[in-house]
Write a protein that holds these residues in place. Structure first.
Motif, short mmCIF file in Angstrom:
data_model
loop_
_atom_site.label_atom_id
_atom_site.label_comp_id
_atom_site.label_asym_id
_atom_site.label_seq_id
_atom_site.Cartn_x
_atom_site.Cartn_y
_atom_site.Cartn_z
N THR A 92 0.84 -1.19 0.00
CA THR A 92 0.00 0.00 0.00
C THR A 92 0.87 1.24 0.00
O THR A 92 1.97 1.26 0.56
CB THR A 92 -0.95 0.05 1.21
N VAL A 93 0.37 2.28 -0.65
CA VAL A 93 1.09 3.56 -0.72
C VAL A 93 0.08 4.65 -0.39
O VAL A 93 -0.95 4.78 -1.05
CB VAL A 93 1.69 3.79 -2.13
N ASN A 94 0.38 5.41 0.64
CA ASN A 94 -0.50 6.48 1.09
C ASN A 94 0.30 7.74 1.33
O ASN A 94 1.53 7.72 1.25
CB ASN A 94 -1.25 6.04 2.35
N CYS A 95 -0.40 8.81 1.64
CA CYS A 95 0.24 10.11 1.76
C CYS A 95 -0.34 10.88 2.94
O CYS A 95 -1.55 10.91 3.12
CB CYS A 95 0.00 10.87 0.45
N VAL A 96 0.54 11.50 3.71
CA VAL A 96 0.13 12.41 4.78
C VAL A 96 0.49 13.82 4.33
O VAL A 96 1.62 14.06 3.88
CB VAL A 96 0.84 12.07 6.11
N ALA A 97 -0.48 14.72 4.42
CA ALA A 97 -0.29 16.11 3.99
C ALA A 97 -0.47 17.04 5.19
O ALA A 97 -1.58 17.47 5.49
CB ALA A 97 -1.27 16.46 2.87
N PRO A 98 0.62 17.34 5.88
CA PRO A 98 0.52 18.22 7.04
C PRO A 98 0.17 19.65 6.66
O PRO A 98 0.49 20.12 5.58
CB PRO A 98 1.92 18.18 7.65
N GLY A 99 -0.47 20.33 7.59
CA GLY A 99 -0.64 21.77 7.52
C GLY A 99 0.53 22.40 8.27
O GLY A 99 1.66 21.90 8.20
N PHE A 100 0.26 23.45 9.02
CA PHE A 100 1.33 24.11 9.77
C PHE A 100 1.78 23.22 10.93
O PHE A 100 0.99 22.87 11.80
CB PHE A 100 0.85 25.45 10.33
N THR A 127 -5.69 30.93 12.07
CA THR A 127 -6.31 30.53 10.80
C THR A 127 -6.70 29.05 10.78
O THR A 127 -7.30 28.60 9.82
CB THR A 127 -5.35 30.80 9.62
N ILE A 128 -6.37 28.33 11.83
CA ILE A 128 -6.61 26.88 11.90
C ILE A 128 -7.83 26.62 12.78
O ILE A 128 -7.89 27.12 13.90
CB ILE A 128 -5.36 26.16 12.46
N PRO A 129 -8.81 25.85 12.31
CA PRO A 129 -10.02 25.63 13.10
C PRO A 129 -9.78 25.12 14.52
O PRO A 129 -10.52 25.50 15.42
CB PRO A 129 -10.81 24.62 12.26
N VAL A 130 -8.76 24.29 14.75
CA VAL A 130 -8.52 23.81 16.12
C VAL A 130 -7.70 24.81 16.94
O VAL A 130 -7.42 24.57 18.11
CB VAL A 130 -7.85 22.41 16.15
#
Length: 167
Positions: A92-100, A127-130
């Motif tokens: 399997t090949v997946n991707c994590v896309a971090p924000g700040f 600017t981040i909802p959490v």
């Protein structure tokens, strides 16, 4: 395999040198391709493997980062293609896309901007909802999910770990 190598050479497109563009693409995208190509031989022979590519929410576009954004978007395409090609072999090949995420790299960005890292982090957090920046352990948890045996039916996915919706 976790492809997490990265550099930044930020600049507006009219100021960006060919070398800075190529360097970022080379480390992020070509590096991930070369590693995946080398490792897939062992993964497919074993009939099992996990590859996780680290992209970024910057793949959606980010001022002053045409090279970085392009490389990170390319990693998303590479992820999807490798998932199709290697899935039949138990990989399997997946991707994590971090924000700040608070890292040495983002700390260096604050320094280049002439502001403290605390100011930089506070600006982003608003600017981040959490209402907070991410931490490296937030990303580690996402990666650890993708590499588990139990994640064998999760393939070709992009997971934004950004404190709120992206894209």
């Amino acid at each position: 395999l976790v492809n997490n190598a990265g550099i930044i050479r930020d600049n507006l497109v009219f100021k960006m040198t060919d070398r800075d563009f190529d360097s970022v693409i080379g480390v992020h995208l070509r590096g991930a391709f070369l590693m995946a190509r080398a490792v897939q031989r062992h993964q497919t022979a074993a009939g099992w493997g996990r590859t996780v590519n680290l992209s970024s929410s910057a793949a959606l576009g980010n001022r002053g980062q045409s090279n970085y954004s392009s490389a990170k978007a390319g990693l998303m395409g590479l992820t999807k293609t490798l998932a199709i090609e290697l899935g039949p072999f138990g990989v399997t090949v997946n991707c994590v896309a971090p924000g700040f995420i608070a890292t040495e790299m983002t700390e260096a960005t604050a320094e280049r901007m002439g502001i403290t890292f605390e100011e930089f982090t506070e600006r982003y957090a608003k600017t981040i909802p959490v209402r907070r920046g991410g931490r490296p352990e937030d990303i580690a948890q996402a990666v650890s999910f993708f590499v588990r045996e139990e994640a064998g039916f999760v393939n070709g996915q992009i997971l934004y770990v950004a404190g709120g919706p992206k894209g």
